[in-house]
Structure formats: C-alpha cells, structure tokens
Design an enzyme around this catalytic site. Structure first.
Site, PDB file in Angstrom:
ATOM      1  N   ASN A   1      -1.178 -11.534 -21.228  1.00 33.38           N
ATOM      2  CA  ASN A   1      -0.653 -10.330 -21.869  1.00 33.38           C
ATOM      3  C   ASN A   1      -1.716  -9.232 -21.883  1.00 33.38           C
ATOM      4  O   ASN A   1      -2.850  -9.472 -22.308  1.00 33.38           O
ATOM      5  CB  ASN A   1      -0.260 -10.646 -23.319  1.00 33.38           C
ATOM      6  CG  ASN A   1       0.220  -9.416 -24.074  1.00 33.38           C
ATOM      7  OD1 ASN A   1       1.287  -8.888 -23.787  1.00 33.38           O
ATOM      8  ND2 ASN A   1      -0.585  -8.937 -25.022  1.00 33.38           N
ATOM      9  N   GLU A   2      -1.348  -8.054 -21.399  1.00 37.95           N
ATOM     10  CA  GLU A   2      -2.192  -6.842 -21.495  1.00 37.95           C
ATOM     11  C   GLU A   2      -3.675  -7.135 -21.256  1.00 37.95           C
ATOM     12  O   GLU A   2      -4.534  -6.757 -22.060  1.00 37.95           O
ATOM     13  CB  GLU A   2      -2.002  -6.180 -22.874  1.00 37.95           C
ATOM     14  CG  GLU A   2      -0.601  -5.666 -23.084  1.00 37.95           C
ATOM     15  CD  GLU A   2      -0.422  -4.770 -24.308  1.00 37.95           C
ATOM     16  OE1 GLU A   2      -1.328  -4.732 -25.170  1.00 37.95           O
ATOM     17  OE2 GLU A   2       0.626  -4.094 -24.381  1.00 37.95           O
TER      18      GLU A   2
ATOM     19  N   GLU B   1       6.996 -12.354 -31.480  1.00 37.06           N
ATOM     20  CA  GLU B   1       5.561 -12.674 -31.448  1.00 37.06           C
ATOM     21  C   GLU B   1       5.163 -13.277 -32.796  1.00 37.06           C
ATOM     22  O   GLU B   1       5.746 -12.933 -33.841  1.00 37.06           O
ATOM     23  CB  GLU B   1       4.746 -11.391 -31.185  1.00 37.06           C
ATOM     24  CG  GLU B   1       3.240 -11.637 -31.216  1.00 37.06           C
ATOM     25  CD  GLU B   1       2.399 -10.487 -30.667  1.00 37.06           C
ATOM     26  OE1 GLU B   1       2.967  -9.435 -30.318  1.00 37.06           O
ATOM     27  OE2 GLU B   1       1.162 -10.651 -30.607  1.00 37.06           O
TER      28      GLU B   1
ATOM     29  N   TYR C   1       5.004   2.420 -25.474  1.00 32.06           N
ATOM     30  CA  TYR C   1       5.507   2.711 -26.819  1.00 32.06           C
ATOM     31  C   TYR C   1       5.494   4.215 -27.032  1.00 32.06           C
ATOM     32  O   TYR C   1       4.668   4.932 -26.454  1.00 32.06           O
ATOM     33  CB  TYR C   1       4.628   2.034 -27.876  1.00 32.06           C
ATOM     34  CG  TYR C   1       4.735   0.524 -27.862  1.00 32.06           C
ATOM     35  CD1 TYR C   1       5.815  -0.112 -28.472  1.00 32.06           C
ATOM     36  CD2 TYR C   1       3.767  -0.266 -27.240  1.00 32.06           C
ATOM     37  CE1 TYR C   1       5.918  -1.509 -28.466  1.00 32.06           C
ATOM     38  CE2 TYR C   1       3.871  -1.663 -27.227  1.00 32.06           C
ATOM     39  CZ  TYR C   1       4.951  -2.269 -27.848  1.00 32.06           C
ATOM     40  OH  TYR C   1       5.059  -3.645 -27.846  1.00 32.06           O
TER      41      TYR C   1
ATOM     42  N   GLN D   1       9.888  -5.278 -31.126  1.00 30.37           N
ATOM     43  CA  GLN D   1      10.162  -6.697 -31.082  1.00 30.37           C
ATOM     44  C   GLN D   1      11.541  -6.938 -31.688  1.00 30.37           C
ATOM     45  O   GLN D   1      12.288  -5.972 -31.837  1.00 30.37           O
ATOM     46  CB  GLN D   1       9.056  -7.448 -31.825  1.00 30.37           C
ATOM     47  CG  GLN D   1       7.680  -7.206 -31.165  1.00 30.37           C
ATOM     48  CD  GLN D   1       6.568  -8.133 -31.634  1.00 30.37           C
ATOM     49  OE1 GLN D   1       6.782  -9.052 -32.405  1.00 30.37           O
ATOM     50  NE2 GLN D   1       5.346  -7.872 -31.154  1.00 30.37           N
TER      51      GLN D   1
ATOM     52  N   GLU E   1       7.593  -4.803 -22.838  1.00 29.62           N
ATOM     53  CA  GLU E   1       7.359  -4.238 -24.177  1.00 29.62           C
ATOM     54  C   GLU E   1       7.719  -2.767 -24.123  1.00 29.62           C
ATOM     55  O   GLU E   1       7.090  -1.999 -23.384  1.00 29.62           O
ATOM     56  CB  GLU E   1       5.905  -4.418 -24.618  1.00 29.62           C
ATOM     57  CG  GLU E   1       5.569  -5.843 -24.995  1.00 29.62           C
ATOM     58  CD  GLU E   1       4.185  -5.994 -25.644  1.00 29.62           C
ATOM     59  OE1 GLU E   1       3.758  -5.079 -26.384  1.00 29.62           O
ATOM     60  OE2 GLU E   1       3.550  -7.026 -25.394  1.00 29.62           O
TER      61      GLU E   1
ATOM     62  N   ASN F   1      -0.417  -9.850 -28.058  1.00 32.31           N
ATOM     63  CA  ASN F   1      -1.851 -10.063 -28.258  1.00 32.31           C
ATOM     64  C   ASN F   1      -2.135 -11.471 -28.796  1.00 32.31           C
ATOM     65  O   ASN F   1      -3.182 -12.062 -28.515  1.00 32.31           O
ATOM     66  CB  ASN F   1      -2.404  -9.019 -29.226  1.00 32.31           C
ATOM     67  CG  ASN F   1      -2.284  -7.595 -28.676  1.00 32.31           C
ATOM     68  OD1 ASN F   1      -2.133  -7.412 -27.474  1.00 32.31           O
ATOM     69  ND2 ASN F   1      -2.346  -6.614 -29.549  1.00 32.31           N
TER      70      ASN F   1
HETATM   71  O1  AHR Z   1       4.202  -5.505 -29.777  1.00 29.59           O
HETATM   72  C1  AHR Z   1       3.012  -5.325 -30.472  1.00 29.59           C
HETATM   73  C2  AHR Z   1       1.793  -5.470 -29.580  1.00 29.59           C
HETATM   74  O2  AHR Z   1       1.761  -4.397 -28.673  1.00 29.59           O
HETATM   75  C3  AHR Z   1       1.736  -6.685 -28.686  1.00 29.59           C
HETATM   76  O3  AHR Z   1       1.190  -7.788 -29.330  1.00 29.59           O
HETATM   77  C4  AHR Z   1       0.823  -6.243 -27.588  1.00 29.59           C
HETATM   78  O4  AHR Z   1       1.095  -6.881 -26.370  1.00 29.59           O
HETATM   79  C5  AHR Z   1       1.010  -4.731 -27.519  1.00 29.59           C
HETATM   80  O5  AHR Z   1      -0.175  -4.064 -27.532  1.00 29.59           O
END
Ligand code: AHR
Length: 511
Positions: free
Chosen positions: A177-178, A32, A249, A355, A296, A77
């Site tokens: 994305n999201e 990213e 996450y 990432q 992710e 993001n």
């Molecule tokens: O990977 C970091 C961020 O986590 C990404 O930009 C977003 O998609 C997620 O919230």
C-alpha cells in the site's frame, strides 16, 4: 468564475458509442483496521444487533443497500506493519499489537477468517492487501496458502483447524500500500519496491496464475514521485500484474466552486496515469494491457481535527479517527467522482470508496447504538443499484467554470449507461456550478426511449447541510419534477450543486 452566461448544457446519447461495460468492481469499498471501521463498525459482539459471529447486522444491511461489490482489507497504511498470523486462531490467544500507522492498539479480534466470513454475509468479494512494508514475499505466500489452498499443507490445515474448512478463494490481491509515501512503514524507493513487488507477484502466480494482482502506484497525483514511480515499477512488473493502483482524496478548503471541480481533477489524474501505463507498454513492446485499480477515492477533510492521530503514550483501541461528517456538497462531489470512474470504465477496471464504515465513510455507527447513512451514501447507492449494461460516451457541450486554482472545467459532468436486455438507460448528471442552475438538454432520439421511469435529484438550499444520527433523513434525493421526455429530447433543470439520476424505459432497439 461565478455566473454561467448560457446556463444550458447539451448532450447527445447514442447507444452506438460504447466506452466499455459497467463493471461491478467500480462499486468497491474499503475496510481498514483504522479508528472504528472494524471495531464498533463492522464488528461489535456486545451490540444488540450483533449476530453469532459478532458482526453488526445493521451495518451488514446498510452495506448491502449501498450496493458494494468488492471490499479491500486490511489496509491502507495499517497493512504495512501487519502480521496476519496475529489475527487467526483462538481469539483468547491473539496478541494485542501496536498499530504504528494510526498510533493505536489492535486486539486482533478480526483477521482474515472473520473478514472472509463477513464478506460472505455482506455479499461482497474480499480484496486482500499484503504487507510489503515490514515483510515480503514469504509472508505474502503464507497468507495466500492459508487463504486459498484447499488442504493438505501446514497453513491450509491450520485454517481448517481454525474453523474455516473451505478455502477463502481470494482472487484480488494488492501488493502493498502506498509504498512511495514517506508516512508508510517500510516505504521504498521506486526500484526497491519494483523488485519486491515483482518477486512477490511471480511467486504468488506460481501458486495460482489466475490471481488478479495490483501493483502500488504512487500515493497520489501531487506526489513528487508520481509518474517516474509508475514508470520504474511497471518496467519491472508489467507482465506480472493486472492493475496499478490510484489513490486520490479531495478536501473542501472553503472554496465551494473549487471543491466542485474534484471530478475534473480526477479525470485529469486518470488520463495522466493512463499515459504513464501506456508508455511502459509501448516501450516494452508489450501486447498486454495493464489497467487501473482506483482503490482509494473519496472526499477526506484531511487537515481537520478529525484526522489527528493519538500521540505519546496513548495507544487506544478503535479511537474516533477520520470520522468526517459529509455535507450535501460533498455528496455531489462523490456522485461526480463515481460518474468520472464510470466514464473511464475502459481503463478503470476496479475502484474502492475509502472507506466503508465510520472512517471517512458513507455508513456511521454509534457504539452500542444506531447505524445511519451519511449524505454520500445516496449517490453511491443509487448509482450502484441502477447503472448496468454498457457505459456510453456522450457528446457534451457545456458552459465552462473556473476557479483561481482550476481553469476551464465543464459545469456539467455526466455519464449514461445502457442496458438493452433490461430495456433501460440511465443518465447520471452533476451540476458543478456553486451558484447557478443548469438546464440539461439531451438528444436521446437513438435511444428509442418511451418514458421516464424515475428522476431524482440530490441538492439542498444549504449545500453544507450534514446528516447526523438524529437526523439523517430530512434531506434525501427527491423527485425532479422538471424532467421531460418529448420525442427524442430529454430536458431537466439541474439546481446549483446537485446530483441527478434519470432512468429511461426503452422500446425495442432497431438495429
Ligand atoms: O484511507 C485512509 C488512508 O489513506 C489509508 O490508510 C492510506 O492508504 C491512505 O493514505
């Protein structure tokens, strides 16, 4: 909680019980425009090891060693405010723009052409995301035309004039994305996103019906929108997309045993998401199967200072952001998450570790200096390098663990892969206990295994040990001398907080 009463886990491995293929796309990652992932990560023209295109060859080498298959780009993001046109053409003409997502500035020195070139050099497949935050179907179509049309149209000719004579032929595309996240630029209600995603997918398929399209799922299982979002979005897009995204996450809040339950929590999320997908399939009487792009996933210590974005008038280029340092325990969790993704290979058809470089990443760099491996590099690389053939469904009998927040999860997390052609089976196993060793007792008679080729374990007396640029090698996966194959029985001692890989050589299979 605490001590295991009977510290033995029994498994049965039988090549007849197949979950599905080992998919190379399970071993994807993510680049990213965030912090130092792109600038001083993959791209640093002034670096002594930079090639003629400004790419760091030390990072390219580590990317190959990591065994990455696909790489999602350019966000995240970031993509929800991105104008892809800023990143093409002569570099001196490219504008520097505000990146609202990460309160930074982006000089646009890397764009779609550079990323396609980097991907080729890294031997990975690019997975492109389009901006459905501030933009819509037209800009997505423009990027698709620019990237994939051979020539003879305004945008394909522009690409050729910019030096990319051959089309990039990008087949995987994320539709935003999201989009349910309040932090997302242009975030939307489910029905608003569903509409724009459907329109974009329909139009993109008019250019190429064979694209692999990913609709945005909810940003995570704890979102209040999770479930209903999937229902509304898939109701509108089910026949138009191939995959729906999952993001998750895991953070270590100081309770190691809870942290080690991450794989169990990911498994629960996958099962939930599968139910939501299949509900829409059944309600719409569809014959098609939508699957999951887990694009992710990682350990991310999100509430620590490393993730605080700049504020006020400070809009730096490539600031130090999300540069989490990983412990051995974090690596064990990452290994377990990958085991979990493999175990669900029937429904998880693609995944991206978030990432790749510097930003919550297995690979770290110093600007102008060294590139090095974090602890999390090792289980990912070894799994990617050695898992092949089919994923097997194991019968597991394991003692259970529990924490204040998470009840009844198995101390053992395991998966096996079976490759008849290579005559090899591999067992990947994690002992999730924070305190106790576990004996693995595996019935492997039907594998017809002749010997142990390799057995390595990643663990450390201090599970909080972290690699640094100065010392990234004093704790590495090392031989597990306890592993024994005796006839149809494989045994191994798995230390507390450990990740293990056992490779078995197989005799010819008798059907
Ligand atoms: O990977 C970091 C961020 O986590 C990404 O930009 C977003 O998609 C997620 O919230």
């Amino acid at each position: 909680m605490g001590n295991l009463e009977n510290p033995t886990a029994k498994i049965t491995i039988d090549p007849a019980f197949v979950v599905g293929p080992v998919r190379r796309k399970t071993f994807g990652a993510f680049v990213e425009h965030l912090g130092r992932c792109v600038y001083t990560g993959i791209f640093e023209p002034e670096h002594p090891k930079a090639d003629d295109d400004g790419f760091r060859t030390d990072v390219l080498d580590l990317t190959k060693e990591l065994g990455v298959s696909t790489v999602r780009y350019p966000g995240g993001n970031f993509v929800s405010g991105y104008r892809w046109e800023d990143g093409v053409g002569p570099k001196e003409d490219r504008p520097t723009r505000l990146d609202l997502a990460w309160h930074s500035s982006d000089p646009n020195l890397v764009g779609v052409d550079e990323f396609a070139k980097w991907s080729e050099k890294a031997g990975v497949e690019p997975m492109m995301a389009v901006n459905l935050g501030t933009r819509g179907p037209q800009e997505a179509l423009d990027l698709l035309e620019y990237s994939n049309i051979k020539g003879g149209t305004a945008l394909s000719e522009q690409r050729k004039a910019n030096g990319a004579v051959e089309p990039h032929n990008i087949t995987m595309w994320c539709l935003g994305n999201e989009m349910d996240g309040f932090w997302q630029i242009g975030h939307k209600k489910a029905d608003e996103y569903a509409r724009v995603a459907a329109e974009t997918a329909r139009a993109m398929r008019m250019v190429n019906p064979d694209l692999e399209l990913v609709a945005c799922g909810s940003s995570g299982p704890t979102m209040p929108t999770f479930g209903e979002w999937e229902r509304v979005v898939l109701n509108e897009t089910y026949e138009l997309v191939d995959l729906i995204s999952a993001h998750q996450y895991f953070e270590d809040f100081g309770d190691l045993q809870e942290h080690l339950s991450a794989g169990h929590r990911m498994e629960a999320f996958i099962k939930d998401l599968v139910s939501h997908i299949d509900h829409v399939k059944s309600a719409n009487k569809s014959g098609k199967q939508v699957n999951i792009s887990f694009d992710e996933w990682n350990v991310w210590h999100m509430s620590r200072d490393e993730s605080k974005v700049p504020t006020g008038d400070d809009w730096p280029v490539a600031p130090v952001l999300l540069e989490d340092r990983y412990t051995v325990a974090d690596a064990v969790v990452v290994g377990d998450l990958l085991i979990t993704l493999l175990r669900n290979t029937d429904r998880v058809h693609s995944a991206s570790l978030a990432q790749l470089v510097n930003v919550i990443a297995p690979i770290m760099t110093e600007p102008g200096g060294r590139a090095w491996r974090q602890t999390t590099f090792h289980p990912f690389a070894l799994t990617s390098q050695n898992a092949s053939g089919t994923v097997l469904n194991l019968a597991v009998e394991s003692p259970l663990l529990e924490t204040e927040k998470t009840s009844g999860f198995t101390a053992l997390s395991a998966v096996a892969t079976f490759d008849a052609e290579a005559k090899e089976a591999v067992v990947f196993a994690v002992n999730r206990s924070a305190t106790d060793a576990l004996t693995l007792d595996a019935a492997v008679g039907s594998l017809n295994a002749s010997k142990v080729i390799e057995a390595v374990t990643y663990s450390n007396k201090d599970p909080y040990w972290q690699a640094t640029a100065d010392d990234s090698t004093s704790v590495l996966p090392s031989e597990n001398v306890s592993v024994k194959l005796d006839g149809g029985r494989l045994t191994a001692a798995l230390p507390a907080v450990s990740w293990t890989m056992i490779r078995l050589s197989l005799e010819d299979q008798v059907n």
